[in-house]
Scaffold this motif. Structure first.
Motif, PDB file in Angstrom:
ATOM      1  N   VAL A 122     -44.695   5.998  13.602  1.00  0.00           N
ATOM      2  CA  VAL A 122     -44.002   4.966  12.483  1.00  0.00           C
ATOM      3  C   VAL A 122     -42.809   5.978  11.922  1.00  0.00           C
ATOM      4  N   ALA A 123     -43.297   6.989  11.533  1.00  0.00           N
ATOM      5  CA  ALA A 123     -42.323   7.881  10.759  1.00  0.00           C
ATOM      6  C   ALA A 123     -41.137   8.221  11.389  1.00  0.00           C
ATOM      7  N   ILE A 124     -41.050   8.247  12.670  1.00  0.00           N
ATOM      8  CA  ILE A 124     -39.991   8.763  13.679  1.00  0.00           C
ATOM      9  C   ILE A 124     -39.131   7.800  14.149  1.00  0.00           C
ATOM     10  N   SER A 125     -39.793   6.769  14.564  1.00  0.00           N
ATOM     11  CA  SER A 125     -39.181   5.771  15.386  1.00  0.00           C
ATOM     12  C   SER A 125     -38.158   5.008  14.691  1.00  0.00           C
ATOM     13  N   PRO A 126     -36.920   4.615  15.378  1.00  0.00           N
ATOM     14  CA  PRO A 126     -35.801   3.866  14.842  1.00  0.00           C
ATOM     15  C   PRO A 126     -36.281   2.243  14.569  1.00  0.00           C
ATOM     16  N   LYS A 127     -37.084   1.831  15.367  1.00  0.00           N
ATOM     17  CA  LYS A 127     -37.393   0.613  15.255  1.00  0.00           C
ATOM     18  C   LYS A 127     -38.787   0.194  15.613  1.00  0.00           C
ATOM     19  N   VAL A 128     -39.697  -0.539  14.567  1.00  0.00           N
ATOM     20  CA  VAL A 128     -41.170  -0.400  14.649  1.00  0.00           C
ATOM     21  C   VAL A 128     -41.675  -1.818  14.889  1.00  0.00           C
TER      22      VAL A 128
END
Length: 321
Positions: A122-128
């Protein structure tokens, strides 16, 4: 893993089948209900209408659990419209309301929330996007619920047990969402803060209590994952690296007696033990009470470097006028 998540167009978080706390093996073979998509906008109106109109028979079917739960989350995510959420919840009769908040509690204690490696997802992904059972919804919808819960005192309108469930859900979401904001702003955060903040997360290998957070941290270049090293040696080298990075003993703040491993030296923090709220608050304020602000600790490795340093400084004392 950090680079994989950062380069992904979208990451889908699978939180469970919506029925069992631990996914049944039958999930792989049984026919799944038709997929349902939530958007966190007016396109969800038909879902909410079905939520209001559903018969008693549908409520009893476990395959609809995920749908009804995400409907509750969607209702609670109404930005700036607390009265709508309040009225919608009050419209659900007592037994069904109890069942809904039990579903929310079960979601908040799903194993996913307690694993250390998933923090990066969650912390890094551009879209979750969240997938729960046959239902998908944007992560932002979960965040909006957590932010609304912080803004409104639901305890004034909800039974205490339901307010506690919302509080638990809020903590779970914001623990990660706050880190997501830090990553977007600074592409990393302090390793010590990460170790303390996510100390309650579980890992199959205790070394991952450190290694799983390195991709999110700044100033960890001296720590390289090595699964051949012992846990005790890793926890010691982590403490020494942090002391050298801070230039003081702030990394030793907290209750050093709190240990899962009795083989650790007394001064080495057990990074697999849970740091409580007071530990984290003390860490945030350490600069405020730094009595020797002009002094820095220097770490010498290997020990021969320290002996050479002492010899050089002693030589300077002998030759100084």
């Amino acid at each position: 893993m950090r680079d994989i998540y950062a380069g992904a167009e979208e990451v889908i978080l699978f939180l469970g089948d919506g029925v069992n706390h631990r996914i049944s093996t039958a999930y792989l073979t049984q026919p799944l209900p038709s997929p349902v998509v939530f958007w966190n906008d007016s396109r969800d109106d038909s879902h909410l209408q079905l939520f209001r109109d559903s018969s008693k028979a549908l409520w009893k079917q476990k395959s609809w659990n995920a749908f009804y739960l995400i409907c509750l989350i969607r209702i609670l995510s109404q930005e700036g419209d607390f009265s709508f959420a309040k009225a919608a919840i009050e419209a659900v009769n007592g037994q069904r309301r109890r069942e809904l908040f039990e579903l929310l509690r079960r979601l908040a204690v799903e194993p996913w929330w307690h694993r250390i490696w998933v923090v990066q997802e969650v912390a890094i992904s551009p879209k979750v996007t969240v997938r729960y059972g046959n239902v998908t919804a944007p992560w932002d919808m979960f965040v909006q619920v957590a932010e609304n819960t912080q803004s409104h005192d639901y305890s004034l309108t909800l039974e205490a047990e339901y307010a506690k469930v919302l509080s638990l859900f809020t903590r779970q979401v914001l623990d990660i969402e706050n880190l997501r904001g830090e990553w977007e702003a600074n592409k990393g955060t302090d390793l010590l803060s990460l170790l303390q903040r996510f100390s309650d997360r579980k890992a199959t290998d205790e070394r991952d209590k450190v290694y799983a957070l390195l991709g999110l941290a700044r100033r960890h270049q001296f720590l390289v994952p090595d699964y051949s090293t012992s846990i005790d040696n890793l926890y010691q080298s982590t403490a020494i690296t942090l002391i050298g990075s801070y230039g003081n003993l702030a990394p030793l703040s907290g209750d050093l007696k709190r240990k899962n491993s009795r083989s650790l030296a007394s001064w080495i923090p057990d990074w697999s033990a849970i740091f409580d709220k007071s530990d984290r608050e003390r860490m945030v304020l350490y600069r405020t009470y730094h009595a020797c602000s002009n002094w820095r600790i220097t770490v010498f490795e290997p020990p021969e470097k320290y002996l050479n340093y002492v010899a050089r400084e002693m030589g300077r004392l002998v030759t100084s006028p």
